[in-house]
Design a protein around this motif. Structure first.
Motif, PDB file in Angstrom:
ATOM      1  N   VAL A  89      10.364  36.793 -20.695  1.00 55.10           N
ATOM      2  CA  VAL A  89      11.098  38.113 -20.817  1.00 55.10           C
ATOM      3  C   VAL A  89      12.116  38.420 -19.645  1.00 55.10           C
ATOM      4  O   VAL A  89      11.418  38.919 -18.523  1.00 55.10           O
ATOM      5  CB  VAL A  89      10.069  39.235 -21.021  1.00 55.10           C
ATOM      6  N   HIS A  90      13.267  38.270 -19.984  1.00 56.41           N
ATOM      7  CA  HIS A  90      14.396  38.538 -18.936  1.00 56.41           C
ATOM      8  C   HIS A  90      14.792  40.086 -19.227  1.00 56.41           C
ATOM      9  O   HIS A  90      15.667  40.516 -20.068  1.00 56.41           O
ATOM     10  CB  HIS A  90      15.669  37.625 -19.123  1.00 56.41           C
ATOM     11  N   SER A 123      22.959  40.854 -20.953  1.00 60.35           N
ATOM     12  CA  SER A 123      24.179  40.397 -19.986  1.00 60.35           C
ATOM     13  C   SER A 123      24.401  38.987 -19.791  1.00 60.35           C
ATOM     14  O   SER A 123      23.440  38.167 -20.498  1.00 60.35           O
ATOM     15  CB  SER A 123      23.855  40.646 -18.587  1.00 60.35           C
ATOM     16  N   PRO A 124      25.440  38.342 -19.758  1.00 60.49           N
ATOM     17  CA  PRO A 124      25.728  37.006 -19.909  1.00 60.49           C
ATOM     18  C   PRO A 124      24.895  36.103 -19.029  1.00 60.49           C
ATOM     19  O   PRO A 124      24.410  35.099 -19.350  1.00 60.49           O
ATOM     20  CB  PRO A 124      27.265  36.831 -19.329  1.00 60.49           C
ATOM     21  N   ALA A 125      24.428  36.619 -17.661  1.00 62.37           N
ATOM     22  CA  ALA A 125      23.641  36.126 -16.957  1.00 62.37           C
ATOM     23  C   ALA A 125      22.183  35.993 -17.534  1.00 62.37           C
ATOM     24  O   ALA A 125      21.610  34.644 -17.393  1.00 62.37           O
ATOM     25  CB  ALA A 125      23.594  36.718 -15.515  1.00 62.37           C
ATOM     26  N   THR A 126      21.597  37.212 -18.152  1.00 65.17           N
ATOM     27  CA  THR A 126      20.202  36.976 -18.620  1.00 65.17           C
ATOM     28  C   THR A 126      20.407  36.268 -19.850  1.00 65.17           C
ATOM     29  O   THR A 126      19.174  35.553 -19.959  1.00 65.17           O
ATOM     30  CB  THR A 126      19.774  38.326 -18.815  1.00 65.17           C
ATOM     31  N   CYS A 127      21.318  36.144 -20.539  1.00 59.59           N
ATOM     32  CA  CYS A 127      21.262  35.450 -21.993  1.00 59.59           C
ATOM     33  C   CYS A 127      21.253  33.729 -21.816  1.00 59.59           C
ATOM     34  O   CYS A 127      20.493  33.296 -22.162  1.00 59.59           O
ATOM     35  CB  CYS A 127      22.603  35.708 -22.830  1.00 59.59           C
ATOM     36  N   ALA A 128      21.997  33.563 -20.593  1.00 58.92           N
ATOM     37  CA  ALA A 128      22.073  32.041 -20.140  1.00 58.92           C
ATOM     38  C   ALA A 128      20.658  31.793 -19.515  1.00 58.92           C
ATOM     39  O   ALA A 128      20.372  30.862 -19.815  1.00 58.92           O
ATOM     40  CB  ALA A 128      23.170  31.819 -19.176  1.00 58.92           C
ATOM     41  N   ALA A 129      19.982  32.556 -18.767  1.00 52.63           N
ATOM     42  CA  ALA A 129      18.895  32.329 -18.127  1.00 52.63           C
ATOM     43  C   ALA A 129      17.861  32.018 -19.307  1.00 52.63           C
ATOM     44  O   ALA A 129      17.098  31.053 -19.133  1.00 52.63           O
ATOM     45  CB  ALA A 129      18.542  33.348 -17.120  1.00 52.63           C
ATOM     46  N   SER A 130      17.643  32.901 -20.237  1.00 48.04           N
ATOM     47  CA  SER A 130      16.934  32.942 -21.433  1.00 48.04           C
ATOM     48  C   SER A 130      16.758  31.431 -21.979  1.00 48.04           C
ATOM     49  O   SER A 130      15.976  30.773 -22.168  1.00 48.04           O
ATOM     50  CB  SER A 130      17.074  33.914 -22.078  1.00 48.04           C
ATOM     51  N   VAL A 131      18.352  31.161 -22.386  1.00 48.81           N
ATOM     52  CA  VAL A 131      18.265  29.724 -23.220  1.00 48.81           C
ATOM     53  C   VAL A 131      18.143  28.790 -22.160  1.00 48.81           C
ATOM     54  O   VAL A 131      17.304  27.662 -22.738  1.00 48.81           O
ATOM     55  CB  VAL A 131      19.791  29.678 -23.571  1.00 48.81           C
ATOM     56  N   ASN A 132      18.353  28.692 -20.983  1.00 52.75           N
ATOM     57  CA  ASN A 132      18.139  27.528 -20.097  1.00 52.75           C
ATOM     58  C   ASN A 132      16.737  27.372 -19.744  1.00 52.75           C
ATOM     59  O   ASN A 132      16.526  26.371 -19.177  1.00 52.75           O
ATOM     60  CB  ASN A 132      19.213  27.674 -18.851  1.00 52.75           C
TER      61      ASN A 132
END
Length: 330
Positions: free
Chosen positions: A154-155, A226-235
């Motif tokens: 959970v980000h 946010s773009p950062a948390t979206c990317a972190a979630s996928v990655n």
């Protein structure tokens, strides 16, 4: 990642208990349903008696065939030329018309937008359901299809993120909570997080999530937006993992970069989740009444309506943690 504001009002217990506006919070209803007072705080008119108000969720259906999700007020329209529902014609306070930080807010078609609440549910518990808890329930259980034993990341541990932590942990999942607030992470651990990651100064939170989960989360949520948390979630997902975007992603041009190369290579699922349909509330409310889910514990502060503007402004610099409930008539 921080505090969420919600509103609370006295509520009326009719033949089937008090009622809640589908988009969240508590309402009070006069027996003939002449007046509805919503958490956001609402006045509406309908001819339906109060003891039918709990039969919400039957009035609208999405184009895909399912009931329309919560998070908006539904408007009645005839079926269009394609024979599908009119889900895209929803409206939402603060987006399409006046917002909800008030003693009364107009609520259209209350017979569709209200959900009956149990007689023994407290004001604070019902207010905490609001947008964040029901939204998290749909994101974790219905869209995310959480299963016992899975790793869930959970980000963002604001109101919806902490709700997601609680719901995933109660479902038997092992949860990694990610935030930059020590207090938010402390609450996340209280609500069942197995691992807590303070992302402050961490260059690659996704890599840490993969390490903590032995290869990546099965299910991951961006609960901030946010773009950062979206990317972190996928990655941070493992092969064939599921990403659920819960937080809104506003951007100047309306687009957000997403690591689709990884999604393609690992056959990831990228899902969106927005609110929860009225007809699915009973399952969530059953778990709340049984004490399996405790949305009341999310409430960390109560303020008056007059204090709301300052509290909202402070969220940019001192967001705090948990959910703040506004009592408009105190």
């Amino acid at each position: 990642m921080g505090r969420t504001l919600d509103r609370i009002a006295p509520h009326y217990r009719g033949a089937h208990g008090p009622v809640e506006v589908e988009i969240g919070g508590i309402v009070a209803v006069r027996h003939e349903m002449q007046t509805v007072i919503k958490e956001d705080l609402t006045r509406a008119r309908t001819d339906r008696p109060a003891d039918h108000a709990g039969a919400a969720g039957h009035g609208l259906r999405q184009r895909g065939g399912g009931p329309a999700p919560a998070g908006h007020r539904h408007r009645r329209h005839p079926r269009d030329e394609r024979g599908a529902g009119a889900d895209e014609r929803q409206t939402q306070p603060g987006f399409h018309h006046w917002g909800s930080f008030a003693e009364y807010v107009a609520l259209d078609h209350a017979d569709v937008n209200l959900v009956a609440l149990p007689d023994d549910m407290t004001y604070a518990t019902a207010a905490a359901l609001g947008c964040r808890f029901a939204t998290a329930f749909r994101a974790v259980v219905q869209q995310g299809r959480v299963a016992a034993g899975e790793w869930v990341a959970v980000h963002g541990c604001g109101g919806v993120g902490l709700s997601a932590v609680m719901i995933a942990a109660a479902s038997g999942a092992r949860v990694v909570a990610v935030d930059v607030s020590p207090r938010a992470l402390e609450l996340a651990r209280t609500f069942g997080a197995a691992e807590c990651l303070d992302a402050t100064g961490v260059s690659d939170p996704a890599a840490v999530v993969r390490e903590l989960t032995g290869g990546g989360a099965h299910l991951s949520l961006d609960a901030l937006g946010s773009p950062a948390t979206c990317a972190a979630s996928v990655n941070g997902l493992r092969r064939r993992g599921r990403h659920v975007q819960v937080g809104l992603l506003p951007s100047p041009d309306g687009t957000t970069p997403v690591p689709l190369a990884r999604a393609t290579a690992l056959e990831l699922e990228l899902l969106g989740s927005h609110g929860m349909a009225a007809h699915t509330y009973p399952g969530m409310l059953h778990l709340v009444r049984a004490g399996v889910l405790r949305p009341d514990l999310l409430v960390t502060r109560t303020i008056t309506l007059d204090a709301a503007p300052a509290a909202l402004a402070a969220m940019d610099t001192a967001p705090g943690a948990g959910v703040t409930v506004i009592e408009p008539w105190s």
